[in-house]
Design an enzyme around this catalytic site. Structure first.
Site, PDB file in Angstrom:
ATOM      1  N   ASN A  71      53.630  16.901  84.411  1.00 54.53           N
ATOM      2  CA  ASN A  71      54.660  16.936  85.287  1.00 54.53           C
ATOM      3  C   ASN A  71      54.400  16.408  86.736  1.00 54.53           C
ATOM      4  O   ASN A  71      55.242  16.384  87.540  1.00 54.53           O
ATOM      5  CB  ASN A  71      54.804  18.456  85.375  1.00 54.53           C
ATOM      6  CG  ASN A  71      55.545  19.040  83.932  1.00 54.53           C
ATOM      7  OD1 ASN A  71      55.958  18.360  83.241  1.00 54.53           O
ATOM      8  ND2 ASN A  71      55.302  20.314  83.732  1.00 54.53           N
ATOM      9  N   HIS A  72      53.050  16.405  87.294  1.00 60.38           N
ATOM     10  CA  HIS A  72      52.826  15.831  88.493  1.00 60.38           C
ATOM     11  C   HIS A  72      52.773  13.978  88.273  1.00 60.38           C
ATOM     12  O   HIS A  72      51.703  13.589  87.746  1.00 60.38           O
ATOM     13  CB  HIS A  72      51.490  16.208  88.896  1.00 60.38           C
ATOM     14  CG  HIS A  72      51.393  17.516  89.230  1.00 60.38           C
ATOM     15  ND1 HIS A  72      50.157  18.224  89.374  1.00 60.38           N
ATOM     16  CD2 HIS A  72      52.276  18.747  89.083  1.00 60.38           C
ATOM     17  CE1 HIS A  72      50.686  19.495  89.291  1.00 60.38           C
ATOM     18  NE2 HIS A  72      51.780  19.888  89.234  1.00 60.38           N
ATOM     19  N   VAL A  73      53.814  13.578  88.535  1.00 58.30           N
ATOM     20  CA  VAL A  73      54.000  12.029  88.260  1.00 58.30           C
ATOM     21  C   VAL A  73      53.971  11.379  89.791  1.00 58.30           C
ATOM     22  O   VAL A  73      54.607  11.928  90.681  1.00 58.30           O
ATOM     23  CB  VAL A  73      55.000  11.469  87.406  1.00 58.30           C
ATOM     24  CG1 VAL A  73      54.656  12.145  86.228  1.00 58.30           C
ATOM     25  CG2 VAL A  73      56.343  12.180  88.028  1.00 58.30           C
TER      26      VAL A  73
END
Lengths: 508, 142
Positions: A440-442
């Protein structure tokens, strides 16, 4: 002058506006930019693809919520080494509405790497610290208080103690959290300081017009200069396009996130020799879910209230997590007659997850439908780093009397009851396709670099060689942040928009 | 015979048939476990799929059509997915989930994830777990 938030009923049929600045996206980066530009006296229009989420829509019916308020119905995948869900909010406030509001400053070693590798010498001064100070104060960032921990977070504390990881309450942007554990489907109590509650109102107070349900299709150019955006008004009921819109402005700020910003640029013909979307990165993750002898009731307490950083692996962070049980159950537990066993197990479950700043490679390309096609390639040795930490967590859970541990790693038993059964986690044959993880951390799809022939934006957030176009979201990270990115997205956007608006960088 | 309208009807009926069969098998219920009927699993999943953005909606429908017709190829004994016994259907999905062939595993994981997400969001199931309504405080939850 007071602006307003325009809802579907206001924008149905389309619209054409003119402004001093248009901001694409209302999440962490977009809201910050809009507030600063509006405060400087500019006429600002914010266009947001999703609607505003009302408290009544914030329900534990996870699939119903996801299908409406997450991009691609919450089913978006990063392909490459495996298939990894990547979830981001498609609503006013963006992902800040649906994340756990964990706030960390950029670690010094990552900050130094950005300075050294991308020539961002401006990050060495006090300006970035001042930006963090402003944001942490405004969003009331503080350690999660003990009275909203719930047992799941304390189990994480005990697990991390056993694996030798220094740990403590996680700092979060909340005010009056009651520990409902509903962060991922929106905070019904209004305790979470998502930017739709904490920052966008300031932009509106200074006259910004916020247009929801407005999905940008492309950037408009005249004589090589960005002069606005155009797109479709989308009605979520039936996903129909119910109008066209355009906003013309001499300043265009892209803050659509690391997946959509490069896609918008590519669809508008801005490729910069393949650098737009030519890079992409994400934190990778792993998990251990233990079934303890006594009730944990993991749905109670702050969604992610406790965590710590690995002392042996740089850039690896552990944290407690429980989302809607529906999402956890998507991967874990028995089927058919075994389902009833799972129902009994859930109340005794606790989960510890990790996020890791692995050395990954990736890219983002626009599909014909205008959605991002993102690829992420994870070297096997980085998978082994995560798997070894999962092994340690498994051992700790079993040591604490867990009946069994679920890791989601393919090839291992679904119910690991002895540490010998977890030996596969130490295998060098593990690959990315064997892991259960979300990403989810992109970031890093339009990296910031002082050298025009290396990055996509310059140190002030301006797209190299394209006047009138800025980027102020996680796309511009030169490399992964190693911590939850929201604070840094907001801090960089704060600096970028203050420079663009000639505001002081050192205000309290 | 293979007219566009026939293909559409066939496609729509095939994915719904498979969805109902998968719902029956994956959530049969038990003493304290709400079953697929009590949780309206198939109709709620159908509503979820229909309500998704168009691309994701089509992909999930294709998933169930694929499960129905790939079952005889990937698990040869027993015919199409919906014609197997409930236990046989569970065995098919669990078998795929444990496969070392990545696309096969994705098929099993996707069926499971879709149905279990919808099952575990039903109020009766949340009640069976002991969960309260959204916004329940620690004090209220006891």
């Amino acid at each position: 002058m007071s602006g307003r938030i325009a809802h579907l009923a206001d924008v149905r049929g389309g619209y054409a506006l003119e402004a001093d600045a248009v901001v694409v996206g209302s999440g962490a980066g977009g809201a910050m930019a809009a507030a600063n530009l509006a405060r400087a006296g500019m006429d600002v229009v914010v266009v947001e693809a999703g609607p505003q989420v009302r408290p009544d829509d914030m329900t534990r019916d996870g699939p119903a919520f996801l299908s409406k308020y997450y991009w691609e119905g919450g089913l978006r995948m990063l392909l490459g080494s495996g298939a990894y869900p990547t979830m981001s909010g498609r609503c006013l406030g963006g992902s800040t509405v649906v994340n756990s509001a964990i706030f960390f400053r950029l670690p010094d070693w990552v900050r130094q790497a950005w300075i050294d590798e991308a020539g961002l010498s401006g990050l060495a001064g006090p300006e970035l610290d001042a930006a963090y100070d402003r944001i942490f104060t405004r969003l009331k960032v503080a350690p999660t208080p003990m009275h909203v921990m719930g047992r799941k977070n304390l189990v994480t504390r005990d697990v991390l103690d056993r694996v030798g990881v220094p740990n403590k309450p996680l700092p979060r942007a909340v005010d009056g959290c009651i520990g409902s554990g509903d962060c991922l489907t929106g905070c019904r109590q209004g305790a979470k300081q998502s930017v739709d509650r904490s920052v966008l109102p300031e932009a509106v107070d200074h006259g910004a017009r916020v247009m929801t349900c407005s999905q940008v299709e492309r950037i408009l150019f005249e004589d090589g200069r960005a002069v606005g955006v155009e797109g479709d008004v989308v009605d979520l009921d039936g996903w129909q396009k119910v109008g066209r819109f355009s906003v013309r402005a001499p300043r265009v700020f892209l803050a659509a996130g690391a997946l959509h910003t490069p896609v918008l640029m590519q669809r508008s013909g801005v490729r910069l020799g393949g650098r737009v979307g030519g890079t992409f990165a994400a934190h990778i993750s792993g998990l251990a879910l233990g079934i303890l002898p006594d009730d944990v009731r993991p749905w109670e307490g702050a969604t992610q209230g406790w965590g710590g950083f690995s002392p042996e692996v740089q850039g690896l962070k552990f944290e407690a997590l429980w989302g809607p049980t529906a999402l956890i159950a998507a991967e874990w537990g028995g089927l058919g007659r075994d389902l009833s066993q799972m129902l009994q197990d859930v109340r005794r479950a606790a989960m510890v997850v990790m996020v890791y700043r692995a050395k990954t490679k990736g890219s983002v390309r626009a599909t014909r439908s205008g959605m991002p096609d993102a690829r992420l390639w994870i070297p096997p040795e980085e998978i082994h780093v995560v798997a070894r930490q999962v092994h340690k967590l498994t051992a700790a859970f079993l040591d604490m009397g867990a009946e069994y541990v679920f890791t989601g790693v393919k090839g291992l038993p679904d119910r690991i009851r002895t540490i010998d059964e977890a030996s596969g986690l130490l295998s060098n044959r593990l690959r990315g396709r064997h892991m259960t993880m979300t990403a989810n951390h992109v970031f890093c799809s339009c990296p910031m670099d002082a050298r025009a022939d290396h990055g996509v934006v310059d140190p002030e957030g301006r797209v190299h060689g394209v006047p009138g176009l800025w980027i102020s979201d996680a796309s511009v990270f030169p490399s992964p942040s190693a911590v939850n990115p929201q604070a840094t997205v907001m801090a960089l956007s704060d600096l970028i928009s203050r420079r663009a608006a000639d505001l002081s960088l050192l205000d309290a | 015979m293979w007219t566009p309208s026939f293909l559409t009807r066939w496609f729509e009926s095939t994915w719904r048939t498979c969805l109902v069969a998968a719902s029956e098998a994956l959530a049969p219920g038990g003493a304290a476990t709400p079953c697929h009927r009590a949780t309206a699993l198939a109709p709620r999943t159908e509503a979820y799929i229909v309500g998704l953005p168009p691309t994701q909606s089509v992909l999930l429908k294709l998933l169930f059509v694929g499960v129905e017709w790939l079952t005889p190829l990937l698990a040869p004994i027993g015919g199409r997915f919906s014609r197997r016994t409930p236990e046989g259907r569970v065995a098919v999905v669990e078998g795929w989930r444990g496969s070392w062939v990545f696309p096969v595993r994705l098929l099993g994981d996707a069926v499971r994830a879709t149905l279990m997400m919808v099952y575990f969001s039903h109020p009766d199931v949340l009640l069976a777990l002991g969960e309260g309504e959204p916004g329940t405080t620690l004090a209220e939850a006891g």
